[in-house]
Design a protein around this motif. Structure first.
Motif, PDB file in Angstrom:
ATOM      1  N   GLN A  28       0.834  -1.215   0.000  1.00  0.00           N
ATOM      2  CA  GLN A  28       0.000   0.000   0.000  1.00  0.00           C
ATOM      3  C   GLN A  28       0.864   1.258   0.000  1.00  0.00           C
ATOM      4  O   GLN A  28       0.512   2.260  -0.616  1.00  0.00           O
ATOM      5  CB  GLN A  28      -0.914   0.042   1.235  1.00  0.00           C
ATOM      6  CG  GLN A  28      -1.963  -1.050   1.265  1.00  0.00           C
ATOM      7  CD  GLN A  28      -1.559  -2.153   2.208  1.00  0.00           C
ATOM      8  OE1 GLN A  28      -0.463  -2.697   2.107  1.00  0.00           O
ATOM      9  NE2 GLN A  28      -2.434  -2.500   3.132  1.00  0.00           N
ATOM     10  N   ARG A  37      -0.151  10.027  -3.747  1.00  0.00           N
ATOM     11  CA  ARG A  37      -1.012  10.302  -2.588  1.00  0.00           C
ATOM     12  C   ARG A  37      -0.200  10.444  -1.306  1.00  0.00           C
ATOM     13  O   ARG A  37      -0.708  10.858  -0.278  1.00  0.00           O
ATOM     14  CB  ARG A  37      -2.051   9.191  -2.423  1.00  0.00           C
ATOM     15  CG  ARG A  37      -3.188   9.296  -3.429  1.00  0.00           C
ATOM     16  CD  ARG A  37      -4.212   8.180  -3.277  1.00  0.00           C
ATOM     17  NE  ARG A  37      -3.659   6.899  -3.701  1.00  0.00           N
ATOM     18  CZ  ARG A  37      -3.434   5.871  -2.900  1.00  0.00           C
ATOM     19  NH1 ARG A  37      -3.715   5.959  -1.627  1.00  0.00           N
ATOM     20  NH2 ARG A  37      -2.936   4.746  -3.364  1.00  0.00           N
TER      21      ARG A  37
ATOM     22  N   HIS B   3      -1.598  -7.204   3.751  1.00  0.00           N
ATOM     23  CA  HIS B   3      -0.366  -7.483   4.482  1.00  0.00           C
ATOM     24  C   HIS B   3      -0.558  -7.118   5.949  1.00  0.00           C
ATOM     25  O   HIS B   3      -1.028  -6.041   6.267  1.00  0.00           O
ATOM     26  CB  HIS B   3       0.757  -6.656   3.864  1.00  0.00           C
ATOM     27  CG  HIS B   3       2.000  -6.642   4.682  1.00  0.00           C
ATOM     28  ND1 HIS B   3       2.855  -7.708   4.718  1.00  0.00           N
ATOM     29  CD2 HIS B   3       2.510  -5.711   5.503  1.00  0.00           C
ATOM     30  CE1 HIS B   3       3.867  -7.406   5.533  1.00  0.00           C
ATOM     31  NE2 HIS B   3       3.679  -6.210   6.024  1.00  0.00           N
ATOM     32  N   ASP B  70       6.378   0.951   9.041  1.00  0.00           N
ATOM     33  CA  ASP B  70       5.925   1.488   7.758  1.00  0.00           C
ATOM     34  C   ASP B  70       5.335   2.885   7.987  1.00  0.00           C
ATOM     35  O   ASP B  70       4.266   3.031   8.576  1.00  0.00           O
ATOM     36  CB  ASP B  70       4.870   0.533   7.184  1.00  0.00           C
ATOM     37  CG  ASP B  70       4.499   0.884   5.762  1.00  0.00           C
ATOM     38  OD1 ASP B  70       4.312   2.086   5.479  1.00  0.00           O
ATOM     39  OD2 ASP B  70       4.396  -0.033   4.943  1.00  0.00           O
ATOM     40  N   GLU B  71       6.059   3.908   7.516  1.00  0.00           N
ATOM     41  CA  GLU B  71       5.657   5.283   7.848  1.00  0.00           C
ATOM     42  C   GLU B  71       4.303   5.671   7.246  1.00  0.00           C
ATOM     43  O   GLU B  71       3.575   6.475   7.823  1.00  0.00           O
ATOM     44  CB  GLU B  71       6.734   6.270   7.404  1.00  0.00           C
ATOM     45  CG  GLU B  71       6.984   6.274   5.901  1.00  0.00           C
ATOM     46  CD  GLU B  71       8.100   7.236   5.508  1.00  0.00           C
ATOM     47  OE1 GLU B  71       9.170   7.181   6.116  1.00  0.00           O
ATOM     48  OE2 GLU B  71       7.875   8.028   4.577  1.00  0.00           O
ATOM     49  N   TYR B  72       3.955   5.102   6.097  1.00  0.00           N
ATOM     50  CA  TYR B  72       2.666   5.423   5.473  1.00  0.00           C
ATOM     51  C   TYR B  72       1.512   4.869   6.312  1.00  0.00           C
ATOM     52  O   TYR B  72       0.536   5.573   6.600  1.00  0.00           O
ATOM     53  CB  TYR B  72       2.620   4.859   4.052  1.00  0.00           C
ATOM     54  CG  TYR B  72       1.280   4.971   3.372  1.00  0.00           C
ATOM     55  CD1 TYR B  72       0.738   6.214   3.058  1.00  0.00           C
ATOM     56  CD2 TYR B  72       0.549   3.825   3.052  1.00  0.00           C
ATOM     57  CE1 TYR B  72      -0.499   6.314   2.431  1.00  0.00           C
ATOM     58  CE2 TYR B  72      -0.677   3.923   2.427  1.00  0.00           C
ATOM     59  CZ  TYR B  72      -1.205   5.162   2.114  1.00  0.00           C
ATOM     60  OH  TYR B  72      -2.422   5.252   1.503  1.00  0.00           O
ATOM     61  N   ILE B  73       1.656   3.612   6.748  1.00  0.00           N
ATOM     62  CA  ILE B  73       0.623   2.997   7.591  1.00  0.00           C
ATOM     63  C   ILE B  73       0.526   3.744   8.923  1.00  0.00           C
ATOM     64  O   ILE B  73      -0.566   3.983   9.445  1.00  0.00           O
ATOM     65  CB  ILE B  73       0.931   1.492   7.834  1.00  0.00           C
ATOM     66  CG1 ILE B  73       1.033   0.739   6.502  1.00  0.00           C
ATOM     67  CG2 ILE B  73      -0.116   0.859   8.744  1.00  0.00           C
ATOM     68  CD1 ILE B  73      -0.240   0.692   5.686  1.00  0.00           C
ATOM     69  N   GLY B 131      -9.006   8.277  -0.434  1.00  0.00           N
ATOM     70  CA  GLY B 131      -8.174   7.489  -1.351  1.00  0.00           C
ATOM     71  C   GLY B 131      -7.071   6.684  -0.700  1.00  0.00           C
ATOM     72  O   GLY B 131      -6.186   6.174  -1.379  1.00  0.00           O
ATOM     73  N   HIS B 132      -7.116   6.551   0.620  1.00  0.00           N
ATOM     74  CA  HIS B 132      -6.084   5.774   1.317  1.00  0.00           C
ATOM     75  C   HIS B 132      -6.696   4.478   1.838  1.00  0.00           C
ATOM     76  O   HIS B 132      -7.506   4.500   2.759  1.00  0.00           O
ATOM     77  CB  HIS B 132      -5.504   6.554   2.499  1.00  0.00           C
ATOM     78  CG  HIS B 132      -4.833   7.822   2.086  1.00  0.00           C
ATOM     79  ND1 HIS B 132      -3.543   7.861   1.622  1.00  0.00           N
ATOM     80  CD2 HIS B 132      -5.288   9.090   2.055  1.00  0.00           C
ATOM     81  CE1 HIS B 132      -3.221   9.105   1.337  1.00  0.00           C
ATOM     82  NE2 HIS B 132      -4.261   9.877   1.589  1.00  0.00           N
ATOM     83  N   ARG B 133      -6.307   3.374   1.234  1.00  0.00           N
ATOM     84  CA  ARG B 133      -6.816   2.081   1.691  1.00  0.00           C
ATOM     85  C   ARG B 133      -5.744   1.361   2.482  1.00  0.00           C
ATOM     86  O   ARG B 133      -4.572   1.436   2.170  1.00  0.00           O
ATOM     87  CB  ARG B 133      -7.212   1.200   0.493  1.00  0.00           C
ATOM     88  CG  ARG B 133      -8.494   1.650  -0.148  1.00  0.00           C
ATOM     89  CD  ARG B 133      -8.892   0.727  -1.277  1.00  0.00           C
ATOM     90  NE  ARG B 133     -10.203   1.115  -1.754  1.00  0.00           N
ATOM     91  CZ  ARG B 133     -11.336   0.637  -1.263  1.00  0.00           C
ATOM     92  NH1 ARG B 133     -11.309  -0.273  -0.309  1.00  0.00           N
ATOM     93  NH2 ARG B 133     -12.502   1.028  -1.735  1.00  0.00           N
ATOM     94  N   GLN B 134      -6.141   0.677   3.539  1.00  0.00           N
ATOM     95  CA  GLN B 134      -5.191  -0.097   4.329  1.00  0.00           C
ATOM     96  C   GLN B 134      -5.918  -1.285   4.939  1.00  0.00           C
ATOM     97  O   GLN B 134      -7.142  -1.307   5.002  1.00  0.00           O
ATOM     98  CB  GLN B 134      -4.571   0.745   5.445  1.00  0.00           C
ATOM     99  CG  GLN B 134      -5.568   1.073   6.533  1.00  0.00           C
ATOM    100  CD  GLN B 134      -4.957   1.778   7.728  1.00  0.00           C
ATOM    101  OE1 GLN B 134      -5.337   2.861   8.049  1.00  0.00           O
ATOM    102  NE2 GLN B 134      -4.028   1.131   8.389  1.00  0.00           N
ATOM    103  N   ALA B 135      -5.123  -2.257   5.370  1.00  0.00           N
ATOM    104  CA  ALA B 135      -5.716  -3.384   6.080  1.00  0.00           C
ATOM    105  C   ALA B 135      -6.189  -2.884   7.431  1.00  0.00           C
ATOM    106  O   ALA B 135      -5.564  -2.027   8.044  1.00  0.00           O
ATOM    107  CB  ALA B 135      -4.665  -4.475   6.272  1.00  0.00           C
TER     108      ALA B 135
END
Lengths: 64, 137
Positions: A28, A37, B3, B70-73, B131-135
């Protein structure tokens, strides 16, 4: 910020998952960076540059 | 398949264990503390035991944020917490003012934490809508 991640990845025939594993981040994250994004931190940008063997400025460019 | 990082798996394991403990302590307190009991030290102790689990939940969430590599998560999780905080402050602040000026029932403080948790789900929705998808964590 624009980036050439998708092109560089395609040149090496890597999937997003392949690149994510090389960078030790989630798929992701790679997707979010590729699609603009999310702008990575400087340490992650350096890791991306190392993985592609290129200077950061050859991967990330300013939006004009 | 989504993930799940080791930090996420650890967070989920601890969260589930604490949740089971919380339910068990609430059931035990309900069994041993009579309705409308006087606020004796024993009763207060029974009431605080599930509260310790709430502290455990908060500690687990904080540890999770620090453990995420993970900095984005981590950014998405932080956004969720901010949305949750905005929701709880908005509701408690807004309802508090209504309580000041109108004869309405008081919002029990107990509900602050559940509302905050509800805000996490709202934060997940905000992430998706932007627009941000995550588990799910």
């Amino acid at each position: 910020m624009k980036n050439r991640l998708k092109v560089l990845r395609a040149e090496r025939d890597w999937s997003q998952q392949d690149l994510a594993e090389r960078l030790a981040v989630s798929r992701q994250s790679v997707n979010a960076i590729e699609t603009g994004r999310y702008d990575p931190s400087l340490p992650l940008a350096f890791r991306i540059a190392d993985v592609f063997g290129l200077p950061i400025e050859d991967i990330f460019q300013r939006e004009v | 398949m989504a993930h799940k990082s080791p930090a996420t798996r650890r967070y989920m394991r601890v969260h589930i264990a604490l949740s089971i403990l919380y339910v068990a302590l609430v059931l035990l307190a309900s069994r041993f503390v009579p309705d409308d009991a006087a606020p004796t030290p024993g009763v207060i102790l029974w009431a605080l035991l599930p509260g310790l689990v709430v502290l455990g939940w908060i500690w687990n969430m904080g540890t999770y944020l620090f453990a995420l590599e993970d900095e984005y998560i981590r950014m998405l999780e932080t956004r969720k917490a901010l949305v949750a905080t905005a929701l709880v402050l908005g509701i408690s602040g807004g309802w508090g003012l209504i309580e000041l000026f109108a004869d309405v029932p008081a919002l029990p403080v107990f509900f602050i934490f559940p509302i905050w948790c509800l805000g996490l789900a709202l934060g997940q929705l905000v992430n998706r809508l932007t627009g941000h998808r995550q588990a799910c964590a």
